[in-house]
Design an enzyme around this catalytic site. Structure first.
Site, PDB file in Angstrom:
ATOM      1  N   HIS A  37       0.842  -1.214   0.000  1.00 40.76           N
ATOM      2  CA  HIS A  37       0.000   0.000   0.000  1.00 40.76           C
ATOM      3  C   HIS A  37       0.873   1.258   0.000  1.00 40.76           C
ATOM      4  O   HIS A  37       0.540   2.246  -0.643  1.00 40.76           O
ATOM      5  CB  HIS A  37      -0.904   0.035   1.246  1.00 40.76           C
ATOM      6  CG  HIS A  37      -1.891  -1.082   1.318  1.00 40.76           C
ATOM      7  ND1 HIS A  37      -1.776  -2.107   2.211  1.00 40.76           N
ATOM      8  CD2 HIS A  37      -3.032  -1.321   0.603  1.00 40.76           C
ATOM      9  CE1 HIS A  37      -2.803  -2.942   2.059  1.00 40.76           C
ATOM     10  NE2 HIS A  37      -3.568  -2.494   1.090  1.00 40.76           N
ATOM     11  N   GLU A 148      -0.858  -4.613  -9.015  1.00 40.26           N
ATOM     12  CA  GLU A 148      -1.000  -5.637 -10.066  1.00 40.26           C
ATOM     13  C   GLU A 148      -1.210  -7.030  -9.491  1.00 40.26           C
ATOM     14  O   GLU A 148      -1.562  -7.947 -10.213  1.00 40.26           O
ATOM     15  CB  GLU A 148       0.239  -5.641 -10.969  1.00 40.26           C
ATOM     16  CG  GLU A 148       0.249  -4.486 -11.939  1.00 40.26           C
ATOM     17  CD  GLU A 148       1.516  -4.405 -12.768  1.00 40.26           C
ATOM     18  OE1 GLU A 148       2.411  -5.241 -12.560  1.00 40.26           O
ATOM     19  OE2 GLU A 148       1.604  -3.489 -13.585  1.00 40.26           O
ATOM     20  N   LYS A 149      -0.971  -7.199  -8.178  1.00 34.87           N
ATOM     21  CA  LYS A 149      -1.186  -8.521  -7.583  1.00 34.87           C
ATOM     22  C   LYS A 149      -2.629  -8.978  -7.822  1.00 34.87           C
ATOM     23  O   LYS A 149      -2.874 -10.112  -8.188  1.00 34.87           O
ATOM     24  CB  LYS A 149      -0.898  -8.506  -6.077  1.00 34.87           C
ATOM     25  CG  LYS A 149      -1.208  -9.855  -5.428  1.00 34.87           C
ATOM     26  CD  LYS A 149      -0.741  -9.899  -4.010  1.00 34.87           C
ATOM     27  CE  LYS A 149      -1.661  -9.161  -3.073  1.00 34.87           C
ATOM     28  NZ  LYS A 149      -2.935  -9.866  -2.800  1.00 34.87           N
ATOM     29  N   GLN A 153      -8.728  -7.838 -10.789  1.00 34.34           N
ATOM     30  CA  GLN A 153      -9.379  -6.630 -10.261  1.00 34.34           C
ATOM     31  C   GLN A 153      -8.940  -5.404 -11.068  1.00 34.34           C
ATOM     32  O   GLN A 153      -9.749  -4.548 -11.427  1.00 34.34           O
ATOM     33  CB  GLN A 153      -9.026  -6.453  -8.785  1.00 34.34           C
ATOM     34  CG  GLN A 153      -9.404  -5.086  -8.222  1.00 34.34           C
ATOM     35  CD  GLN A 153      -9.223  -4.983  -6.723  1.00 34.34           C
ATOM     36  OE1 GLN A 153     -10.003  -5.509  -5.977  1.00 34.34           O
ATOM     37  NE2 GLN A 153      -8.189  -4.288  -6.274  1.00 34.34           N
ATOM     38  N   SER A 185       0.289  -9.095   1.391  1.00 36.47           N
ATOM     39  CA  SER A 185      -1.169  -9.074   1.428  1.00 36.47           C
ATOM     40  C   SER A 185      -1.598  -8.946   2.885  1.00 36.47           C
ATOM     41  O   SER A 185      -0.935  -9.492   3.777  1.00 36.47           O
ATOM     42  CB  SER A 185      -1.721 -10.385   0.855  1.00 36.47           C
ATOM     43  OG  SER A 185      -3.063 -10.553   1.240  1.00 36.47           O
TER      44      SER A 185
END
Ligand code: PAF
Length: 284
Positions: A37, A148-149, A153, A185
């Site tokens: 983030h 991009e993970k 989405q 994550s």
């Protein structure tokens, strides 16, 4: 850093930035922030005059109440991290503000949302596009940052923004990883120590696939390598493996050519982890 618990406060803050002729970069989050983030925050800072972050654990993108309840939260720590990164404003709404009594409007990318990872998690992407639209309407940023993970989405949101003519630039940034390769994550903290050690198998499988692609391979070989790598780790259960055209996410009918996305979802007990890699296979 401004902390805005309501829609009217964040709108007033953004209106102030606009009145000063400043651009606004938005970082959408569900909190429990990590270095991934923070990279999005830095990316927004490089591209816009003001950085706004939202923290909201969106109930409509969880398929079951247990997963929603187990989602980790630590708002005080999140705010400290954002302050240290020089974020300008944080919007932290209550669910009732985002989903008022009687709310019935949904936004859905009808094809992209219901394929691949969308089949493993029915309704998930509809929840994402609905909440992202609400936040885009409230904050009206110039650009928004996504990792991009969460590859599907990112493609779903790009398609929605294109289809609905939203005047917002969508910026995707590469996955940030732990030292052993595990994609960062918020879910990683829910892994037991044994599962945490085993979870490196996702990036190991993707590394093997990337090496294979670089030397030229077939779709079957690529899938077999990944499946066998995951199967060799007894704690891991393969839940989804998709090898598709990187932009359309369509199946690849013939030989592997052009940018190809490999999307992986693997469960460790109750915790579902995802990872992805875009490779450009050598033509054979
Ligand atoms: O990627 C996430 O954290 C969430 O899906 C998002 C985009 C913040 C929507 O709730």
């Amino acid at each position: 850093m401004l902390i805005c618990p309501t829609k009217s406060e964040i709108r007033t803050a953004v209106a102030g930035y606009r009145a000063a002729g400043e651009t606004v970069g938005l970082v959408p989050t569900m909190g429990f922030l990590h270095e991934g983030h923070m990279e999005l925050v830095r990316g927004a800072r490089e591209r816009a005059d003001r950085v706004v972050v939202w923290i909201f654990v969106n109930p409509t993108q969880f398929e079951n109440a247990g997963d929603l309840a187990a989602y980790p939260r630590d708002t005080e720590r999140d705010l400290e991290m954002l302050r240290a990164e020089g974020v300008d404003a944080v919007y932290l709404p209550q669910p009732e503000e985002i989903y008022p009594e009687g709310a019935e409007t949904i936004v859905e990318t009808t094809r992209l949302a219901n394929m691949l990872h969308g089949k493993v998690r029915p309704g998930h992407f509809r929840g994402v596009t609905t909440v992202v639209t609400k936040f885009f309407n409230i904050i009206q940023p110039d650009l928004a940052m996504f990792g991009e993970k969460d590859y599907q989405q990112l493609q779903v949101i790009r398609r929605m923004v294109r289809d609905l003519h939203m005047p917002i630039e969508i910026v995707g940034l590469p996955t940030v990883r732990e030292a052993d390769g595990l994609a960062m994550s918020s879910r990683n903290v829910r892994l037991t120590p044994e599962d945490r050690a085993a979870a490196v198998v996702l990036s190991r499988a993707l590394d093997a696939a990337e090496r294979l692609a670089a030397s030229g391979t077939t779709l079957e070989e690529l899938r077999d390598t990944i499946t066998e790598t995951i199967a060799a780790e007894p704690r891991a259960a393969l839940k989804g493996l998709d090898v598709v055209a990187a932009e359309s996410l369509e199946e690849i009918p013939g030989p592997l050519t052009g940018p190809t996305a490999i999307m992986l979802s693997v469960a460790f007990g109750e915790v579902l982890l995802i990872d992805q890699r875009v490779v450009t296979p050598k033509e054979t």
